[in-house]
Design a protein around this motif. Structure first.
Motif, PDB file in Angstrom:
ATOM      1  N   TYR A 608      43.398  41.512  26.143  1.00 32.95           N
ATOM      2  CA  TYR A 608      43.196  41.250  27.564  1.00 32.95           C
ATOM      3  C   TYR A 608      42.271  42.328  28.127  1.00 32.95           C
ATOM      4  CZ  TYR A 608      46.871  37.762  27.397  1.00 32.95           C
ATOM      5  OH  TYR A 608      47.608  36.639  27.107  1.00 32.95           O
ATOM      6  N   LEU A 609      41.135  41.924  28.660  1.00 32.82           N
ATOM      7  CA  LEU A 609      40.145  42.850  29.196  1.00 32.82           C
ATOM      8  C   LEU A 609      40.452  43.088  30.672  1.00 32.82           C
ATOM      9  CD1 LEU A 609      36.944  41.333  27.529  1.00 32.82           C
ATOM     10  CD2 LEU A 609      38.698  42.841  26.543  1.00 32.82           C
ATOM     11  N   LEU A 610      40.965  44.261  30.982  1.00 36.32           N
ATOM     12  CA  LEU A 610      41.426  44.576  32.332  1.00 36.32           C
ATOM     13  C   LEU A 610      40.561  45.670  32.951  1.00 36.32           C
ATOM     14  CD1 LEU A 610      45.276  44.702  31.620  1.00 36.32           C
ATOM     15  CD2 LEU A 610      43.891  42.723  32.276  1.00 36.32           C
ATOM     16  N   ALA A 611      40.460  45.622  34.261  1.00 34.79           N
ATOM     17  CA  ALA A 611      39.684  46.622  35.002  1.00 34.79           C
ATOM     18  C   ALA A 611      40.560  47.213  36.090  1.00 34.79           C
ATOM     19  CB  ALA A 611      38.431  45.989  35.608  1.00 34.79           C
ATOM     20  N   LYS A 612      40.565  48.521  36.182  1.00 36.06           N
ATOM     21  CA  LYS A 612      41.356  49.195  37.210  1.00 36.06           C
ATOM     22  C   LYS A 612      40.715  49.017  38.581  1.00 36.06           C
ATOM     23  CE  LYS A 612      43.171  52.702  34.049  1.00 36.06           C
ATOM     24  NZ  LYS A 612      43.298  54.149  33.770  1.00 36.06           N
ATOM     25  N   LYS A 613      41.573  49.112  39.604  1.00 33.95           N
ATOM     26  CA  LYS A 613      41.146  48.982  40.994  1.00 33.95           C
ATOM     27  C   LYS A 613      40.538  47.609  41.274  1.00 33.95           C
ATOM     28  CE  LYS A 613      40.080  53.924  41.444  1.00 33.95           C
ATOM     29  NZ  LYS A 613      39.057  54.907  41.858  1.00 33.95           N
ATOM     30  N   THR A 614      41.053  46.591  40.573  1.00 33.28           N
ATOM     31  CA  THR A 614      40.636  45.213  40.812  1.00 33.28           C
ATOM     32  C   THR A 614      41.876  44.346  40.958  1.00 33.28           C
ATOM     33  OG1 THR A 614      40.592  44.573  38.475  1.00 33.28           O
ATOM     34  CG2 THR A 614      38.594  45.598  39.366  1.00 33.28           C
ATOM     35  N   ALA A 615      41.664  43.044  41.109  1.00 35.10           N
ATOM     36  CA  ALA A 615      42.790  42.116  41.231  1.00 35.10           C
ATOM     37  C   ALA A 615      43.637  42.072  39.968  1.00 35.10           C
ATOM     38  CB  ALA A 615      42.280  40.718  41.566  1.00 35.10           C
ATOM     39  N   ASP A 616      43.127  42.582  38.851  1.00 34.26           N
ATOM     40  CA  ASP A 616      43.915  42.616  37.618  1.00 34.26           C
ATOM     41  C   ASP A 616      45.210  43.392  37.808  1.00 34.26           C
ATOM     42  OD1 ASP A 616      41.940  41.186  36.420  1.00 34.26           O
ATOM     43  OD2 ASP A 616      41.093  42.858  35.285  1.00 34.26           O
ATOM     44  N   ASP A 617      45.180  44.447  38.603  1.00 36.96           N
ATOM     45  CA  ASP A 617      46.387  45.251  38.845  1.00 36.96           C
ATOM     46  C   ASP A 617      47.498  44.398  39.444  1.00 36.96           C
ATOM     47  OD1 ASP A 617      45.107  47.706  38.045  1.00 36.96           O
ATOM     48  OD2 ASP A 617      44.058  47.672  39.955  1.00 36.96           O
ATOM     49  N   ILE A 618      47.143  43.577  40.423  1.00 43.58           N
ATOM     50  CA  ILE A 618      48.134  42.759  41.118  1.00 43.58           C
ATOM     51  C   ILE A 618      48.614  41.615  40.230  1.00 43.58           C
ATOM     52  CG2 ILE A 618      48.515  41.293  43.133  1.00 43.58           C
ATOM     53  CD1 ILE A 618      46.297  42.926  44.537  1.00 43.58           C
ATOM     54  N   ILE A 619      47.692  40.916  39.588  1.00 45.12           N
ATOM     55  CA  ILE A 619      48.049  39.733  38.813  1.00 45.12           C
ATOM     56  C   ILE A 619      48.857  40.113  37.579  1.00 45.12           C
ATOM     57  CG2 ILE A 619      47.106  37.763  37.556  1.00 45.12           C
ATOM     58  CD1 ILE A 619      44.699  37.852  39.421  1.00 45.12           C
ATOM     59  N   TRP A 620      48.538  41.242  36.957  1.00 45.86           N
ATOM     60  CA  TRP A 620      49.296  41.659  35.775  1.00 45.86           C
ATOM     61  C   TRP A 620      50.752  41.953  36.140  1.00 45.86           C
ATOM     62  CZ3 TRP A 620      47.986  41.149  30.855  1.00 45.86           C
ATOM     63  CH2 TRP A 620      48.740  41.813  29.887  1.00 45.86           C
ATOM     64  N   THR A 621      50.975  42.559  37.297  1.00 42.17           N
ATOM     65  CA  THR A 621      52.339  42.793  37.772  1.00 42.17           C
ATOM     66  C   THR A 621      53.057  41.469  37.998  1.00 42.17           C
ATOM     67  OG1 THR A 621      51.506  44.755  38.921  1.00 42.17           O
ATOM     68  CG2 THR A 621      53.698  43.991  39.516  1.00 42.17           C
ATOM     69  N   MET A 622      52.371  40.536  38.611  1.00 38.05           N
ATOM     70  CA  MET A 622      52.920  39.217  38.886  1.00 38.05           C
ATOM     71  C   MET A 622      53.309  38.502  37.585  1.00 38.05           C
ATOM     72  SD  MET A 622      51.000  36.410  41.274  1.00 38.05           S
ATOM     73  CE  MET A 622      50.593  37.563  42.567  1.00 38.05           C
TER      74      MET A 622
END
Length: 722
Positions: A608-622
């Motif tokens: 999973y290619l994730l980027a900090k300070k993006t919507a990835d932070d929120i969606i991954w928690t969800m």
């Protein structure tokens, strides 16, 4: 802190003594009040004189401040003083009810009610969970013959045959103890205890060549479906051959045909091919596909239609009178308000046999299962009963709320007993290759090309954290979209290194901007690849998949996450990349299984290619929160928190994994990009290698945590369709 029975008895004795002392004190106050009033009568003279004396004075009442029109509040000062001198003059006590004589006033006695909730624990036992202690209740529990107490959980279990006895005896303690019973529709299903395994003798009536091609667990699934009368939910994990089992069940019930197969548009042709291959006795002209509303379907024995065509041609399909239905990817029918679901329910009501296929029957919540269960048994229970029991259903200011979850362990047992058979890869395919999941934190130098981009992303994060309801959904949608544009350069930079690994790989993405950027990057590197998205014609998809599977020089498959997460087999790939996330863990698990399924000969790595300070932070928690809920129902066996955390190479250097072996006590919470439960992966070196980007600073953690706090509205966003 737990107490022994002797300590509990001593505390109860002390409480009773205090209560008796309080009653005596109140009685003495009543007696003193009565004697004071008698003395006041003798001093003030006759009642008439006392009344005239009071009239000569202006009483200080509420009407003095609010006017004489406030008649309901205009009480005299004498009555106000009488209330204060009464026995109920306790701090914060409610006013005592009016009575003709002061001596009739009695202090209110508050009774604490202990609630017992019951739920099914196994085929033969149920569990009782209490929210308090009552000595008489415990005595009743001890008198039940099948009692069993678990000290660690402090819960009592009993055999189902003793449920009525417990009900009758607990009823005698009302209102001190109230028993929350098990619904009737649940008790009826478990009334006969454990059920034996279904017989496999029915397999003799199925096409012999098809039976020979089935694995043992697939034969068990076919026998289970026939034992349920052909109305069943086959919910095996993706890649375990649900199509083969459904066709075998359909062959057994040929006397109930014509057969209607409803599936996604991308798998319509593959279904026709499989039926011709596995059931050679069916003539070719007897199998038809519904491509438009003008197609003639009068004489076809097998009709294959997409969900969109089923919705458009609902009346025509109802008039045809299909006796057997197969709904592939049946979670498509989760929304009972959708027209597609309405047509499916009408077809299922008329058909004798209904087979539902889905590796992920519920994408987010238990409520998504209800319409599928109604297709199998319309008399099972009402929506109110189901949602109250399993969705924590309650009345809210906006209507009936069924977005929660409750009694999930019981629901899992009920599904497995009445409707569903589900096997995981770990259970039935021990020889299946290993799947390793990793998370790649992309190089931030490709994300924050200038301060304006970073400030823009921060503003979207702030909008999401401060908004509520529908505005919150819109803020996250915009944040999700702009994240794709910000991540695209970093994803393409990472793909340059993936190409050097000399493996076939799959790249999933959602937004067109991301798919276009990936296609452009691979073209520049002269990599042979295929691309399938929502615009790809269905008659071309099979050829593209075949090319990827058979051509050694075809290295990559660029796929739409929504259009290609199910129904295709790409076992030629050993690496699966997710350039973007999705809202539902089940969607991601389905996409992973395009490569990790029967026929895969090598280990599969998922990144999973994730980027900090993006919507990835929120969606991954969800995703992690929703995955935990589905796991409790037994509908999701994936754990996204076990992914190894890897730092992407800086400035397109060599891939040197950077593993965080431990988290500091004040580190990020589970769910953030640095909050994984780490495990070593066989595909990675165990020793961490430093990179030029370095580790995440405390300032970055603070920035992330500022908008990653859990919020109730996240649950509403969980079912959001993009």
């Amino acid at each position: 802190m737990s107490c022994t029975s002797e300590e509990i008895a001593e505390k109860r004795r002390i409480a009773i003594e205090r209560l008796n002392a309080r009653k005596k004190s109140l009685e003495s106050q009543n007696n003193n009040s009565s004697s004071n009033k008698v003395a006041a009568k003798s001093i003030n003279g006759p009642p008439q004189q006392a009344s005239s004396d009071r009239q000569n004075k202006t009483p200080l009442t509420i009407s003095t401040f609010y006017g004489s029109n406030q008649s309901s509040f205009g009480k005299s000062s004498s009555s106000f003083q009488a209330k204060r001198s009464g026995p109920s003059a306790l701090p914060y006590a409610k006013p005592a009810p009016k009575s003709s004589t002061p001596s009739s006033k009695v202090a209110p006695v508050f009774v604490r009610t202990v609630t017992c909730t019951c739920s099914i624990l196994s085929d033969t036992r149920f569990i009782v969970d209490t929210n308090g202690f009552n000595e008489q209740m415990i005595d009743i529990f001890k008198q039940i013959p099948s009692k069993s107490y678990e000290p660690t959980t402090r819960k009592w279990t009993f055999e189902l045959k003793d449920y009525s006895i417990l009900q009758e005896r607990i009823a005698t303690l009302n209102p001190h103890v109230v028993l929350g019973g098990i619904p009737k529709f649940v008790l009826q299903e478990f009334a006969n205890g454990a059920k034996p395994k279904p017989s496999r003798i029915c397999l003799n009536a199925i096409e012999p060549s098809l039976v020979e091609s089935l694995l043992e667990f697939q034969k068990e699934g076919v026998a289970f479906a026939i034992d349920k009368g052909g109305r069943v939910l086959i919910a095996d994990e993706m890649g375990l051959g649900k199509t083969y089992q459904a066709i075998a069940v359909a062959d057994f019930y040929q006397q109930d045909w014509p057969l209607l197969v409803c599936t996604t548009a991308s798998t319509r042709d593959s279904w026709a091919h499989k039926i011709r291959q596995l059931l050679p006795h069916i003539p070719v002209h007897g199998i038809a596909a519904l491509n438009s509303g003008q197609d003639y379907i009068g004489e076809s024995r097998v009709l294959i239609a997409s969900y969109s065509m089923m919705e458009r041609c609902g009346e025509k399909l109802l008039d045809r009178g299909f006796g057997m239905l197969i709904f592939d990817e049946s979670h498509t029918l989760k929304n009972f308000k959708a027209k597609c679901t309405t047509v499916a329910l009408a077809l299922a009501k008329r058909a004798r046999r209904v087979v539902l296929l889905s590796g992920t029957p519920a994408l987010s919540r238990p409520v998504e299962l209800f319409t599928q269960l109604q297709m199998l048994d319309g008399r099972f229970c009402s929506f109110k009963e189901y949602s109250t029991r399993y969705c924590a259903g309650k009345q809210s200011n906006f209507g009936w709320d069924a977005s929660g979850q409750s009694n999930l362990a019981e629901l899992n047992l009920l599904l497995g007993r009445k409707f569903m058979i589900r096997r995981t890869k770990d259970e039935v395919m021990s020889e299946l290759t290993e799947k390793n999941r990793e998370t790649i934190v992309l190089d931030p130098s490709y994300l924050w090309t200038n301060e304006d981009v970073e400030d823009n992303m921060s503003s979207y994060a702030a909008d999401y954290s401060t908004s509520k309801g529908r505005q919150r959904e819109e803020a996250l949608l915009k944040y999700y979209s702009i994240t794709a544009e910000a991540k695209a350069p970093a994803v393409c930079a990472y793909l340059k290194e993936v190409v050097k690994e000399n493996k076939k790989f799959i790249v999933f993405a959602h937004h067109r901007s991301m798919l276009d950027a990936i296609e452009k990057s691979l073209s520049k590197q002269k990599v042979d690849f295929i691309r399938i998205d929502g615009t790809t014609r269905s008659d071309l998809r099979g050829a593209l998949v075949e090319r990827f599977q058979t051509k050694a020089n075809c290295r990559a498959a660029v796929l739409s996450l929504k259009a290609c997460n199910a129904g295709i087999t790409l076992t030629a790939a050993q690496l699966v990349l997710f350039a973007e996330l999705d809202w539902n863990p089940s969607t991601l698990a389905q996409a992973e299984s395009r490569a990790h399924r029967i026929g895969q000969e090598d280990n599969v790595t998922v990144r999973y290619l994730l980027a900090k300070k993006t919507a990835d932070d929120i969606i991954w928690t969800m995703l992690q929160r929703k995955q935990e809920t589905l796991s409790r129902v037994g509908l999701c066996n994936e754990d996204f928190s076990d992914a190894s955390n890897v730092q992407a190479p800086c400035n397109a250097g060599n891939i040197e994994p950077f593993l965080n072996k431990s988290l500091s006590p004040g580190g990020p919470k589970k769910g953030t990009l640095d909050g994984f439960v780490h495990r070593s992966s066989p595909a990675l070196p165990s020793k961490p290698q430093p990179t030029a980007t370095g580790s995440t600073t405390l300032k970055e953690h603070d920035c992330l945590d500022s908008f990653l706090n859990p919020d109730d509205d996240d649950d509403d966003l969980a079912g959001l369709e993009l």
